[in-house]
Design an enzyme around this catalytic site. Structure first.
Site, PDB file in Angstrom:
ATOM      1  CG  HIS A  42      49.691  -3.673  24.240  1.00  0.00           C
ATOM      2  ND1 HIS A  42      50.609  -2.770  24.692  1.00  0.00           N
ATOM      3  CD2 HIS A  42      48.484  -3.052  24.257  1.00  0.00           C
ATOM      4  CE1 HIS A  42      49.982  -1.643  24.992  1.00  0.00           C
ATOM      5  NE2 HIS A  42      48.697  -1.782  24.743  1.00  0.00           N
ATOM      6  CG  ASP A  49      40.923  -3.125  22.293  1.00  0.00           C
ATOM      7  OD1 ASP A  49      40.121  -2.475  22.986  1.00  0.00           O
ATOM      8  OD2 ASP A  49      41.945  -2.632  21.805  1.00  0.00           O
TER       9      ASP A  49
END
Ligand code: CMC
Length: 444
Positions: free
Chosen positions: A320, A378
């Site tokens: 991320h 996700d």
């Protein structure tokens, strides 16, 4: 920045008695440093060009705060996410999505009567203009539901003229309620259209998440009751996706809104940005990857590929831009995933078994440890959404549905800032210098 904004921020900088000194071309300039309530300080460079003739250069905005905001806070190093100061895990465990919407929009958790009133206002706006049915049928049957979402969201401004004047607070409020209320209806219509089933009207006796599941999965010829475990999981997923600070789609909404564009057009721009695989499209990619791996014994092969610089393959759902620790949303999503899979009797789903083992292996591997690559939201959301009954093409649509409230809250905050100006970044130009036009007959 106006004089009032300048003086307010300069006063706060003075209080903190902090500034940074920059030497450019033999000239020293002092840049005020502002302190937020938490998080890193920021250096104000808004007068840099005026004083030095230089711009700053920060492609990807890795060191740039694009705005001042009171809505959402992320500490990527510690893995913390706060909506208006409340930790995401506490909201997901105890709250509801509409309560979270109220919090993001108005800044405080609602009292019981305020929540009931808000729920009532949203519920009374769930239907869409009947003519919109015909707008849907103009799309090709095999259109991706996200393509439909971008178009239909933009088209709302053609149907609801009384909520497009951004200078009128009442119209801004109606636009906000309309979008939160109608997004589930529009998302469900996009799904129904893509599978060739009739649209299902909203039911005002159901809560937000149950109504959405009903519009997606009911058919006129059969009775449908949504499972409370699955509805609670859906509501939870909406909470986890509701806002995430100044990410790509939110920045897109703010930039579109800074020109004075109407709210429906701005949110449509946000949906378009969210569609990309590095942003909202990653849950679809993560599930595809888990299915491609297929069995636990093939994991080492894929981990090796993810580490190979000559191979474009990356572990989807890992890493991320901001979180250099476990994404706090991913932990809740992992728990959600187990509950949903158990409820639908799919707790031996091969994708889940691969996900659990892949996470274990990657978290012990030096490559991922050194780069601080952890599972993001996700990683488990694709498996969960599939177990809820959604095809992969709907995953990003559900993300857009939930994120709409965050986009609206951020858009309103920007519009309501008296110092708001059009967003207009500059560039480092490396193209040709000025040169004279050559007629086509004289070009070699
Ligand atoms: N698999 C393998 N290596 C990775 C991965 C990954 N998923 N992510 C980053 N790296 C490596 C990257 O190759 C680089 O290595 P090196 O320093 O040796 O060159 C290092 O880690 C830093 O990566 P980066 O690309 O500079 O990081 P970034 O902040 O630009 O990218 C990211 C962040 C999310 C785009 C990236 O981690 C990625 O592509 N992840 C997979 C896609 C994904 O899951 N996206 C969902 C993001 S969360 C949902 C949302 O907020 O929208």
């Amino acid at each position: 920045m106006s004089a009032s904004g300048d003086s307010q921020r300069l006063a706060s900088a003075k209080d903190n008695q902090k500034s940074a000194r920059l030497a450019v071309g033999g000239k020293d300039i002092d840049l005020p440093i502002y302190q937020g309530s938490i998080g890193p300080d920021v250096i104000d460079i808004s007068h840099l060009y005026q004083e030095t003739g230089c711009f700053t250069f920060d492609p990807g905005y890795t060191s740039t705060a694009s705005c001042e905001s009171k809505i959402t806070y992320i500490d990527g190093e510690e893995g913390i996410l706060l909506y208006r100061g409340y930790p995401i895990d506490q909201l997901a465990e105890n709250g509801s999505f509409l309560e979270t919407c109220y919090l993001l929009l108005y800044g405080e958790l609602p009292a019981k009567s305020e929540l009931e009133d808000f729920e009532q206002r949203v519920t009374m706006h769930t239907m869409v203009h009947e003519q919109m049915n015909r707008f849907f049928t103009g799309f090709r049957r095999d259109a991706h539901p996200m393509a439909i979402m971008v178009g239909v969201m933009g088209a709302l401004s053609a149907f609801y003229h009384d909520s497009t004047d951004i200078t009128d607070p009442m119209q801004r409020e109606i636009a906000a309620i309309r979008m939160i209320a109608k997004l589930p209806t529009i998302a469900a219509m996009a799904y129904k259209y893509s599978i060739g089933q009739p649209f299902v009207y909203p039911r005002n006796d159901l809560d937000y998440a149950s109504n959405f599941l009903h519009m997606c999965f009911a058919v006129p010829c059969d009775k449908y009751e949504s499972d409370p475990v699955l509805a609670a999981a859906m509501d939870n997923i909406f909470i986890l996706h509701a806002d995430h600070e100044q990410n790509a789609s939110t920045s897109t909404v703010r930039l579109a809104g800074s020109s004075g564009a109407n709210p429906f057009a701005c949110i449509s721009a946000g949906i378009a940005c969210l569609w990309g695989p590095a942003h909202g499209g990653a849950n679809e990619a993560a599930l595809r990857m888990l299915e491609e791996i297929g069995t636990v014994d093939r994991i080492p092969e894929y981990v090796k590929r993810a580490k190979d610089k000559d191979d474009p393959f990356r572990l989807m759902g890992f890493g991320h831009r901001v979180y250099k620790n476990y994404d706090p949303r991913a932990k809740i999503m992992q728990q959600n995933c187990h509950e949903v899979l158990e409820a639908v009797g799919a707790d031996t789903d091969p994708a889940l078994l691969v996900a659990i083992e892949l996470e274990r292996i990657a978290l012990e591997d030096d490559y991922f440890v050194e780069r601080k690559l952890y599972p993001n939201i996700d990683f488990y959301s694709g498996i969960t959404l599939r177990a809820l009954g959604f095809p992969t093409s709907m995953f990003t649509v559900l993300f857009a549905l939930a994120r709409t409230v965050g986009w609206i809250a951020q858009w309103r905050e920007m519009i309501e800032d008296p110092d708001q100006r059009i967003g207009r970044p500059r560039q480092l130009y490396t193209g040709p210098k000025e040169r004279p036009y050559v007629p086509v007959t004289e070009r070699g």
